[in-house]
Motif scaffolding. Sequence first.
Motif, mmCIF file in Angstrom:
data_model
loop_
_atom_site.group_PDB
_atom_site.id
_atom_site.type_symbol
_atom_site.label_atom_id
_atom_site.label_comp_id
_atom_site.label_asym_id
_atom_site.label_seq_id
_atom_site.Cartn_x
_atom_site.Cartn_y
_atom_site.Cartn_z
ATOM 1 N N GLU A 201 0.825 -1.213 0.000
ATOM 2 C CA GLU A 201 0.000 0.000 0.000
ATOM 3 C C GLU A 201 0.859 1.262 0.000
ATOM 4 O O GLU A 201 0.584 2.211 -0.749
ATOM 5 C CB GLU A 201 -0.931 -0.032 1.214
ATOM 6 N N LEU A 202 1.909 1.281 0.813
ATOM 7 C CA LEU A 202 2.771 2.459 0.825
ATOM 8 C C LEU A 202 3.546 2.568 -0.486
ATOM 9 O O LEU A 202 3.824 3.672 -0.961
ATOM 10 C CB LEU A 202 3.738 2.417 2.007
ATOM 11 N N ALA A 203 3.876 1.438 -1.101
ATOM 12 C CA ALA A 203 4.531 1.477 -2.404
ATOM 13 C C ALA A 203 3.627 2.120 -3.448
ATOM 14 O O ALA A 203 4.088 2.877 -4.312
ATOM 15 C CB ALA A 203 4.931 0.065 -2.836
ATOM 16 N N THR A 204 2.335 1.822 -3.388
ATOM 17 C CA THR A 204 1.387 2.451 -4.300
ATOM 18 C C THR A 204 1.375 3.957 -4.103
ATOM 19 O O THR A 204 1.411 4.733 -5.066
ATOM 20 C CB THR A 204 -0.030 1.882 -4.073
ATOM 21 N N VAL A 205 1.328 4.385 -2.851
ATOM 22 C CA VAL A 205 1.364 5.815 -2.542
ATOM 23 C C VAL A 205 2.639 6.443 -3.097
ATOM 24 O O VAL A 205 2.620 7.527 -3.689
ATOM 25 C CB VAL A 205 1.262 6.031 -1.015
ATOM 26 N N THR A 206 3.764 5.746 -2.907
ATOM 27 C CA THR A 206 5.048 6.273 -3.381
ATOM 28 C C THR A 206 5.068 6.384 -4.898
ATOM 29 O O THR A 206 5.569 7.374 -5.458
ATOM 30 C CB THR A 206 6.198 5.361 -2.912
ATOM 31 N N GLN A 207 4.521 5.392 -5.589
ATOM 32 C CA GLN A 207 4.484 5.447 -7.041
ATOM 33 C C GLN A 207 3.660 6.632 -7.529
ATOM 34 O O GLN A 207 4.031 7.308 -8.495
ATOM 35 C CB GLN A 207 3.927 4.137 -7.591
ATOM 36 N N ILE A 208 2.562 6.897 -6.866
ATOM 37 C CA ILE A 208 1.745 8.063 -7.224
ATOM 38 C C ILE A 208 2.535 9.341 -7.005
ATOM 39 O O ILE A 208 2.520 10.258 -7.834
ATOM 40 C CB ILE A 208 0.437 8.066 -6.408
ATOM 41 N N ASP A 209 3.275 9.402 -5.886
ATOM 42 C CA ASP A 209 4.079 10.586 -5.607
ATOM 43 C C ASP A 209 5.209 10.750 -6.613
ATOM 44 O O ASP A 209 5.547 11.866 -7.006
ATOM 45 C CB ASP A 209 4.655 10.508 -4.187
ATOM 46 N N ILE A 210 5.816 9.642 -7.026
ATOM 47 C CA ILE A 210 6.862 9.709 -8.047
ATOM 48 C C ILE A 210 6.305 10.307 -9.330
ATOM 49 O O ILE A 210 6.880 11.220 -9.924
ATOM 50 C CB ILE A 210 7.441 8.311 -8.345
ATOM 51 N N LEU A 211 5.164 9.801 -9.750
ATOM 52 C CA LEU A 211 4.577 10.267 -11.007
ATOM 53 C C LEU A 211 4.155 11.723 -10.917
ATOM 54 O O LEU A 211 4.237 12.467 -11.899
ATOM 55 C CB LEU A 211 3.378 9.395 -11.377
ATOM 56 N N SER A 212 3.736 12.150 -9.731
ATOM 57 C CA SER A 212 3.298 13.538 -9.579
ATOM 58 C C SER A 212 4.443 14.508 -9.771
ATOM 59 O O SER A 212 4.227 15.677 -10.094
ATOM 60 C CB SER A 212 2.682 13.745 -8.192
ATOM 61 N N ARG A 213 5.693 14.041 -9.569
ATOM 62 C CA ARG A 213 6.858 14.907 -9.744
ATOM 63 C C ARG A 213 7.479 14.748 -11.125
ATOM 64 O O ARG A 213 8.481 15.390 -11.426
ATOM 65 C CB ARG A 213 7.911 14.597 -8.676
ATOM 66 N N ARG A 214 6.913 13.872 -11.966
ATOM 67 C CA ARG A 214 7.492 13.611 -13.287
ATOM 68 C C ARG A 214 6.401 13.727 -14.351
ATOM 69 O O ARG A 214 5.793 12.742 -14.728
ATOM 70 C CB ARG A 214 8.134 12.219 -13.319
ATOM 71 N N PRO A 215 6.155 14.938 -14.831
ATOM 72 C CA PRO A 215 5.067 15.136 -15.794
ATOM 73 C C PRO A 215 5.242 14.351 -17.076
ATOM 74 O O PRO A 215 4.271 13.994 -17.716
ATOM 75 C CB PRO A 215 5.102 16.655 -16.063
ATOM 76 N N ILE A 216 6.487 14.075 -17.499
ATOM 77 C CA ILE A 216 6.699 13.270 -18.712
ATOM 78 C C ILE A 216 6.082 11.899 -18.528
ATOM 79 O O ILE A 216 5.398 11.382 -19.404
ATOM 80 C CB ILE A 216 8.201 13.154 -19.028
ATOM 81 N N ALA A 217 6.317 11.310 -17.339
ATOM 82 C CA ALA A 217 5.742 10.000 -17.069
ATOM 83 C C ALA A 217 4.233 10.064 -17.037
ATOM 84 O O ALA A 217 3.543 9.167 -17.501
ATOM 85 C CB ALA A 217 6.291 9.462 -15.743
ATOM 86 N N ALA A 218 3.694 11.142 -16.494
ATOM 87 C CA ALA A 218 2.243 11.281 -16.439
ATOM 88 C C ALA A 218 1.654 11.342 -17.836
ATOM 89 O O ALA A 218 0.613 10.767 -18.119
ATOM 90 C CB ALA A 218 1.872 12.530 -15.638
ATOM 91 N N ARG A 219 2.344 12.062 -18.728
ATOM 92 C CA ARG A 219 1.848 12.122 -20.102
ATOM 93 C C ARG A 219 1.901 10.745 -20.763
ATOM 94 O O ARG A 219 1.060 10.392 -21.580
ATOM 95 C CB ARG A 219 2.682 13.127 -20.909
ATOM 96 N N GLU A 220 2.905 9.937 -20.378
ATOM 97 C CA GLU A 220 3.012 8.600 -20.942
ATOM 98 C C GLU A 220 1.834 7.746 -20.509
ATOM 99 O O GLU A 220 1.299 6.959 -21.285
ATOM 100 C CB GLU A 220 4.324 7.950 -20.508
ATOM 101 N N VAL A 221 1.414 7.904 -19.261
ATOM 102 C CA VAL A 221 0.234 7.177 -18.789
ATOM 103 C C VAL A 221 -0.968 7.529 -19.644
ATOM 104 O O VAL A 221 -1.723 6.675 -20.092
ATOM 105 C CB VAL A 221 -0.059 7.514 -17.312
ATOM 106 N N ARG A 222 -1.151 8.839 -19.889
ATOM 107 C CA ARG A 222 -2.286 9.269 -20.677
ATOM 108 C C ARG A 222 -2.229 8.722 -22.091
ATOM 109 O O ARG A 222 -3.209 8.226 -22.643
ATOM 110 C CB ARG A 222 -2.338 10.802 -20.698
ATOM 111 N N SER A 223 -1.037 8.775 -22.722
ATOM 112 C CA SER A 223 -0.922 8.317 -24.101
ATOM 113 C C SER A 223 -1.156 6.823 -24.207
ATOM 114 O O SER A 223 -1.729 6.347 -25.169
ATOM 115 C CB SER A 223 0.457 8.671 -24.660
ATOM 116 N N ARG A 224 -0.716 6.069 -23.201
ATOM 117 C CA ARG A 224 -0.955 4.622 -23.236
ATOM 118 C C ARG A 224 -2.440 4.324 -23.138
ATOM 119 O O ARG A 224 -2.965 3.432 -23.777
ATOM 120 C CB ARG A 224 -0.205 3.942 -22.088
ATOM 121 N N SER A 225 -3.137 5.106 -22.290
ATOM 122 C CA SER A 225 -4.577 4.894 -22.152
ATOM 123 C C SER A 225 -5.279 5.175 -23.469
ATOM 124 O O SER A 225 -6.162 4.438 -23.904
ATOM 125 C CB SER A 225 -5.133 5.808 -21.051
#
Length: 413
Positions: A201-225
């Motif tokens: 559960e804390l790993a999930t929280v950490t992954q969300i926090d990682i992505l929140s600091r990396r907009p490139i990765a966030a855009r990749e999530v959107r493009s994959r969807s």
Amino acid sequence: MDLPPAPTYEFYIPSIHDDTALACRIYSAPESHFGGGSPDFENNREKPWAPKGAIVAHPYSSVGGSYDDTTVLHIVSALIKKRFTVGTFNFRGVGKSGGKATWTSKAELQDYISFVGFFMYYLSNVYPPVKGSESCDNHFPLQPILSGVPAIRPPAHLILAGYSYGALMTRYLPNVPAMLHRFSRVLETSTEAEIRSRAAELATVTQIDILSRRPIAAREVRSRSKGKGKGKGKGEERARDSGSLDSVPTDWLGEKETLMRVLHTPFKRKEIKNSWPDQGMGFSPCEEDFIAQVHVPTPKTHYLLVSLLLEPLAAFCTGFRKFARLDVDGDSLDEKFLHNATLVVHGKKDRLTSIAKIDKWADWRMVDSGERFQIVRVADSGHFWRDETAVKTLKAAVGMWVQKHVREESESN
């Protein structure tokens, strides 16, 4: 002297000894989530890197020791500067942890093992070792992103550290494979399973926090969807270049809030009181009673002992009880220091355990382990590290030792 920033996460885990709630903290250094060889999302390049984690145990609770101890925080600060994710916890009876301190330290040792198990499963879930691997509890919203960068990595680096009584408890720990074995095959209703669940559960929280600091990765999530032919819906908000939490889908943020509420709640066992299947439970559990067995790769382990307590104080802190050999392979108490990089930092003015006793204790270990075992003797310090110059020497010694041994082992892979 500079102290570390506020902890990134504060939460509870149960102790495998008796389910006592233990107050815990995780400190994440800037960029430590990618361990020193951060993946290049933009150019899709994979760089080998190894997660770096450390645990620091605090002094004796009966004399005010806790994870807020200033020397503990100095050690944490030194490790954060070397880009380690650092975990601390309060033994039972200290601060927000439940229960009462014991005079034998048997329960406290189990508290420590509980946090080691949590911490290793946490690291393994945040940084799965192989792309598409089932070596982690693979059910996080960001797993497809983080499991692909990079595909294969060296084992994690783990420093087990302690100050004063915390160093004594570090000395009494079983070897790491023995501790991980305790969590590998467990009943669904066991304390070990709850610890693994909280780590996930804390790993999930950490992954969300990682992505929140990396907009490139966030855009990749959107493009994959979008690539899957799905229209924009809940959880597909556009990423913003700010890298703020606004760049993360709102349903993931809701999940983060839910998980943190769970992590702030002490554990209450539901059904089975005997958690470890090797113990006599009066019944034969079925395969369905166990959670999936997860392999956590054995990390490259290092030990840091600051102001280690030896006899007679060590005997007093443990109720004159001799700890059994808990290692799977039957190693002696100090065998682990011969095979893993170990740093002992001790003040020459220490009146609780003299430097002469430390030298005598360490003599054969230094001979048998070669350069892996090192002692730093600090002239200006007693046991409590109140001198500013001594603290600087301590932090510098930790920094140089980490740089030397982590780099050497990384280059040998």
